[in-house]
Design a protein around this motif. Structure first.
Motif, PDB file in Angstrom:
ATOM      1  N   ASP A  46       0.938  -1.174  -0.036  1.00 44.16           N
ATOM      2  CA  ASP A  46      -0.166  -0.019  -0.033  1.00 44.16           C
ATOM      3  C   ASP A  46       1.009   1.172  -0.060  1.00 44.16           C
ATOM      4  OD1 ASP A  46      -2.343  -1.490  -0.082  1.00 44.16           O
ATOM      5  OD2 ASP A  46      -2.224  -1.583   2.360  1.00 44.16           O
ATOM      6  N   LEU A  47       2.291   1.175   0.073  1.00 41.86           N
ATOM      7  CA  LEU A  47       3.257   2.260  -0.060  1.00 41.86           C
ATOM      8  C   LEU A  47       3.166   2.681  -1.360  1.00 41.86           C
ATOM      9  CD1 LEU A  47       5.554   2.207   3.068  1.00 41.86           C
ATOM     10  CD2 LEU A  47       4.016   3.948   2.301  1.00 41.86           C
ATOM     11  N   ASP A  48       3.953   3.940  -1.675  1.00 45.39           N
ATOM     12  CA  ASP A  48       4.572   4.233  -2.990  1.00 45.39           C
ATOM     13  C   ASP A  48       6.031   3.843  -2.826  1.00 45.39           C
ATOM     14  OD1 ASP A  48       4.763   6.294  -0.744  1.00 45.39           O
ATOM     15  OD2 ASP A  48       6.172   7.113  -2.425  1.00 45.39           O
ATOM     16  N   LEU A  49       6.786   3.993  -4.084  1.00 45.41           N
ATOM     17  CA  LEU A  49       8.113   3.342  -4.297  1.00 45.41           C
ATOM     18  C   LEU A  49       8.985   3.986  -3.254  1.00 45.41           C
ATOM     19  CD1 LEU A  49       9.569   1.782  -6.711  1.00 45.41           C
ATOM     20  CD2 LEU A  49      10.512   3.753  -7.041  1.00 45.41           C
ATOM     21  N   VAL A  50       8.960   5.250  -3.111  1.00 40.96           N
ATOM     22  CA  VAL A  50       9.817   5.933  -2.187  1.00 40.96           C
ATOM     23  C   VAL A  50       9.500   5.861  -0.690  1.00 40.96           C
ATOM     24  CG1 VAL A  50      11.104   8.001  -1.429  1.00 40.96           C
ATOM     25  CG2 VAL A  50      10.610   7.813  -3.950  1.00 40.96           C
ATOM     26  N   GLY A  51       8.162   5.715  -0.528  1.00 36.13           N
ATOM     27  CA  GLY A  51       7.752   5.281   1.132  1.00 36.13           C
ATOM     28  C   GLY A  51       8.364   3.995   1.197  1.00 36.13           C
ATOM     29  N   ASN A  52       8.215   2.922   0.343  1.00 32.34           N
ATOM     30  CA  ASN A  52       8.978   1.600   0.623  1.00 32.34           C
ATOM     31  C   ASN A  52      10.526   1.847   0.828  1.00 32.34           C
ATOM     32  OD1 ASN A  52       7.248  -0.812   0.921  1.00 32.34           O
ATOM     33  ND2 ASN A  52       6.457  -0.227  -0.951  1.00 32.34           N
ATOM     34  N   TYR A  53      11.118   2.644  -0.143  1.00 34.52           N
ATOM     35  CA  TYR A  53      12.519   2.868  -0.024  1.00 34.52           C
ATOM     36  C   TYR A  53      12.845   3.364   1.280  1.00 34.52           C
ATOM     37  CZ  TYR A  53      17.190   4.316  -1.746  1.00 34.52           C
ATOM     38  OH  TYR A  53      18.526   4.578  -1.843  1.00 34.52           O
ATOM     39  N   SER A  54      12.219   4.429   1.883  1.00 34.09           N
ATOM     40  CA  SER A  54      12.591   4.971   3.078  1.00 34.09           C
ATOM     41  C   SER A  54      12.368   4.075   4.142  1.00 34.09           C
ATOM     42  CB  SER A  54      11.425   6.280   3.120  1.00 34.09           C
ATOM     43  OG  SER A  54      11.927   7.122   4.271  1.00 34.09           O
ATOM     44  N   THR A  55      11.373   3.067   4.133  1.00 35.78           N
ATOM     45  CA  THR A  55      10.917   2.323   5.218  1.00 35.78           C
ATOM     46  C   THR A  55      12.205   1.275   5.257  1.00 35.78           C
ATOM     47  OG1 THR A  55       8.937   2.508   4.872  1.00 35.78           O
ATOM     48  CG2 THR A  55       9.599   0.465   6.087  1.00 35.78           C
ATOM     49  N   ASP A  95       9.706   6.181   9.523  1.00 35.03           N
ATOM     50  CA  ASP A  95       8.596   6.998  10.392  1.00 35.03           C
ATOM     51  C   ASP A  95       9.052   8.427  10.537  1.00 35.03           C
ATOM     52  OD1 ASP A  95      11.115   6.471  11.636  1.00 35.03           O
ATOM     53  OD2 ASP A  95      10.182   5.298  13.404  1.00 35.03           O
ATOM     54  N   ASN A  96       9.845   8.581   9.641  1.00 39.72           N
ATOM     55  CA  ASN A  96      10.360  10.065   9.701  1.00 39.72           C
ATOM     56  C   ASN A  96       9.850  10.697   8.369  1.00 39.72           C
ATOM     57  OD1 ASN A  96      11.828  12.578   9.083  1.00 39.72           O
ATOM     58  ND2 ASN A  96      13.688  11.727   9.722  1.00 39.72           N
ATOM     59  N   HIS A  97       8.646  11.292   8.516  1.00 37.80           N
ATOM     60  CA  HIS A  97       7.863  11.840   7.516  1.00 37.80           C
ATOM     61  C   HIS A  97       8.580  12.873   6.661  1.00 37.80           C
ATOM     62  CE1 HIS A  97       4.107  12.567   5.226  1.00 37.80           C
ATOM     63  NE2 HIS A  97       4.360  13.957   5.542  1.00 37.80           N
ATOM     64  N   SER A  98       9.173  13.657   7.579  1.00 33.54           N
ATOM     65  CA  SER A  98       9.857  14.826   6.628  1.00 33.54           C
ATOM     66  C   SER A  98      11.022  14.326   5.859  1.00 33.54           C
ATOM     67  CB  SER A  98      10.541  15.861   7.708  1.00 33.54           C
ATOM     68  OG  SER A  98       9.539  16.507   8.300  1.00 33.54           O
ATOM     69  N   LEU A  99      11.773  13.239   6.076  1.00 30.70           N
ATOM     70  CA  LEU A  99      12.884  12.734   5.307  1.00 30.70           C
ATOM     71  C   LEU A  99      12.235  12.032   4.058  1.00 30.70           C
ATOM     72  CD1 LEU A  99      15.781  12.076   4.549  1.00 30.70           C
ATOM     73  CD2 LEU A  99      15.647  10.199   6.142  1.00 30.70           C
ATOM     74  N   THR A 100      11.230  11.244   4.389  1.00 26.23           N
ATOM     75  CA  THR A 100      10.454  10.439   3.380  1.00 26.23           C
ATOM     76  C   THR A 100       9.992  11.348   2.221  1.00 26.23           C
ATOM     77  OG1 THR A 100       9.890   8.818   4.933  1.00 26.23           O
ATOM     78  CG2 THR A 100       8.757   8.680   2.924  1.00 26.23           C
ATOM     79  N   GLU A 101       9.457  12.450   2.789  1.00 24.11           N
ATOM     80  CA  GLU A 101       8.949  13.355   1.810  1.00 24.11           C
ATOM     81  C   GLU A 101      10.050  14.070   0.782  1.00 24.11           C
ATOM     82  OE1 GLU A 101       5.542  13.206   1.014  1.00 24.11           O
ATOM     83  OE2 GLU A 101       5.071  15.385   1.330  1.00 24.11           O
ATOM     84  N   TYR A 102      11.255  14.509   1.583  1.00 27.41           N
ATOM     85  CA  TYR A 102      12.118  14.830   1.115  1.00 27.41           C
ATOM     86  C   TYR A 102      12.620  14.093  -0.146  1.00 27.41           C
ATOM     87  CZ  TYR A 102      16.980  16.867   0.030  1.00 27.41           C
ATOM     88  OH  TYR A 102      17.909  17.480  -0.781  1.00 27.41           O
ATOM     89  N   LEU A 103      12.924  12.789   0.237  1.00 26.63           N
ATOM     90  CA  LEU A 103      13.275  11.547  -0.713  1.00 26.63           C
ATOM     91  C   LEU A 103      12.434  11.647  -1.855  1.00 26.63           C
ATOM     92  CD1 LEU A 103      14.559   8.848   1.829  1.00 26.63           C
ATOM     93  CD2 LEU A 103      15.933   9.941   0.065  1.00 26.63           C
TER      94      LEU A 103
END
Ligand code: ACO
Ligand code: OAA
Length: 458
Positions: free
Chosen positions: A226-235, A241-249
């Motif tokens: 259920d996550l986008d590609l970069v959401g998965n990458y960040s995880t 759990d770092n929303h700001s870094l995930t958004e930056y990525l």
């Protein structure tokens, strides 16, 4: 800033089939768009094959082909003053129209990929459908996991990434179909399937390298469908759990996706792909071009250089102290990393977009490394102008891209170009699909020796 109406106008100017996409899948959308592009190329060939659009000077031949208009590249065009446009859309335009992740604001890789491939802005539903497809296809074959796990942690992460991508060609559908004897008209469909599979697998591959090198023994979570590609990458990197870094990525990866065709990584993919090498081999080659310090590796070099500056002169420094440090770098014969560009003659709008990300976040405003990057930008163009060599004294995207990662805790800067490598796949692989759909030939420019050149001049 452009109004939404003007942006929509810009999207629709791309042609009747380039308005906002419908409910069709990515492949169906491409199937619809390709005939129009094929007809455009046929017309260009029939009516303008002999039309002159530039000339070649000796300086171009000895100057890295700088300035020669010599390649077809469909997804983006770089204007020296205004920067990159993706199918005619500027960075602020795409920030307005491309769907973000649920709960996020930044552009995501999937919506950028859709735009690059089709020239259309995907709907929210199409974006989510593509995210799911990528997550479903994202697991690595066990032999590639073993290969990556066998590398010494001292092997540069970019070398590991390039080798991992090359090994994924074990499963190339394009190569298998070629061996069976597919028709030229079928090339692009197999190419598209391979490109989607490769993009899908990049997060697991890149995150495994990070885990092995910097956090050995840490378990890697399964991909979340259920996550986008970069959401998965960040995880997978351990920052889910770092929303700001995930958004930056997300923003970083979308913006670095394509920079027309002549840059060293994109051009390498294009050249290697033109031999009908499969996209895994073509993109692996591109990654090794990206790994050079004058190109993608500059983002690692910027951080190394800014941290060395901080260690030498401190964080709370004056403009005068930064100027002196810049002069020391230049006088020692080194380049100032993150400044200058082969085509751009103004500050890189990607740099500006990343700076705006920082400006909108109080914690980044207080970060000493981000403040140092900002202060450096305030004085470096003046110093570089005075130095008088570089044609572009302004920052490129690498001047700022690493410091936000560093601030949020992704401090291993030797890894930064891998993130760039996950991103550049979006544009380089898009063009491979288009090159095969348009039947572009093997690339083979003419070279000359100096003797042959002198003969020609006489
Ligand atoms: C994502 C990206 O790839 S963006 C680029 C990332 N790379 C960097 O930031 C590295 C630093 N920048 C550079 O080395 C260069 O500006 C490049 C490689 C990006 C572009 O190179 P070119 O197109 O050859 O630049 P240009 O024509 O302005 O170069 C003219 C001279 O200025 C020098 N110059 C260019 N940029 C810089 C710089 N940042 N610092 C010092 N000198 C520079 C060149 O080395 C060259 O010197 P030379 O005549 O002694 O060979
Ligand atoms: O365009 C170039 O030559 C380098 C660059 O900024 C990129 O590839 O993103």
């Amino acid at each position: 800033m452009l109004s939404r109406t003007r942006i929509l106008g810009s999207v629709s100017r791309l042609g009747a089939s380039h308005r906002f996409a419908s409910t069709k899948s990515l492949k169906e959308t491409l199937q619809e768009v390709i005939p129009g592009k094929q007809a455009q190329l046929k017309k260009l060939k029939a009516e303008h094959a002999q039309t002159v659009v530039g000339d070649v000077k000796v300086e171009n031949i000895i100057g890295g082909m700088r300035g020669i208009k010599a390649m077809l590249w469909e997804a983006s065009v770089l204007d020296p003053n205004e920067g990159i446009r993706f199918h005619g859309l500027s960075i602020p335009d795409v920030q307005k129209v491309l769907p973000a992740a649920p709960g996020g604001k930044e552009i995501i890789a999937e919506s950028m990929l859709w735009l690059l491939l089709t020239g259309q802005v995907p709907t929210e539903a199409q974006t989510r459908q593509l995210s799911r497809e990528l997550a479903e296809k994202g697991d690595l074959p066990p032999f590639v996991e073993k290969l990556i796990d066998s590398f010494p942690a001292t092997l540069h992460p970019m070398t590991q990434l390039g080798m991992g991508v090359a090994a994924l060609n074990h499963d190339s559908l394009f190569q298998a179909a070629y061996e069976k004897g597919m028709k030229k008209t079928e090339y692009w469909t197999y190419m598209l399937d391979d490109c989607i599979n490769l993009i899908a697998r990049l997060p697991a591959l890149a995150a495994r390298i990070y885990r092995n090198v910097y956090n050995p023994g840490t378990p890697l979570p399964a991909l979340n469908k259920d996550l986008d590609l970069v959401g998965n990458y960040s995880t997978l990197l351990g920052f889910g759990d770092n929303h700001s870094l995930t958004e930056y990525l997300r923003l970083y990866i979308a913006l670095h996706g394509d920079h027309e065709g002549g840059n060293a990584s994109a051009h390498t993919a294009h050249l290697v792909g033109s031999t009908l090498s499969d996209p895994y081999l073509a993109y692996s080659s591109a990654l090794f071009a990206l790994a050079g310090p004058l190109h993608g590796l500059a983002n690692q070099e910027v951080l190394r250089w800014q941290l060395a500056m901080q260690a030498e002169i401190g964080s709370d420094v004056s403009h005068e102290q930064i100027k002196e440090y810049l002069w020391r770098t230049l006088k020692s014969g080194q380049v100032v990393p993150g400044y200058g560009h082969g085509v751009l003659r103004n500050p890189d709008p990607r740099f500006t977009a990343l700076q705006e990300f920082c400006d909108a976040r109080p914690e980044l405003q207080e970060s000493s490394i981000i403040q140092l990057v900002k202060k450096t930008y305030e004085v470096a163009p003046g110093v570089l102008k005075e130095h008088g060599k570089t044609k572009n004294p302004y920052p490129n995207v690498d001047a700022t891209s690493g410091c936000v990662l560093y601030h949020y805790g992704l401090k291993e800067f030797k890894y930064y170009t891998v993130i760039f490598g996950v991103s550049r796949a979006l544009g380089a692989l898009t063009q491979l699909v288009w090159s095969r759909a348009l039947g572009l030939p093997i690339e083979r420019p003419k070279s000359l020796s100096m003797d042959a050149l002198e003969k020609l001049i006489k």
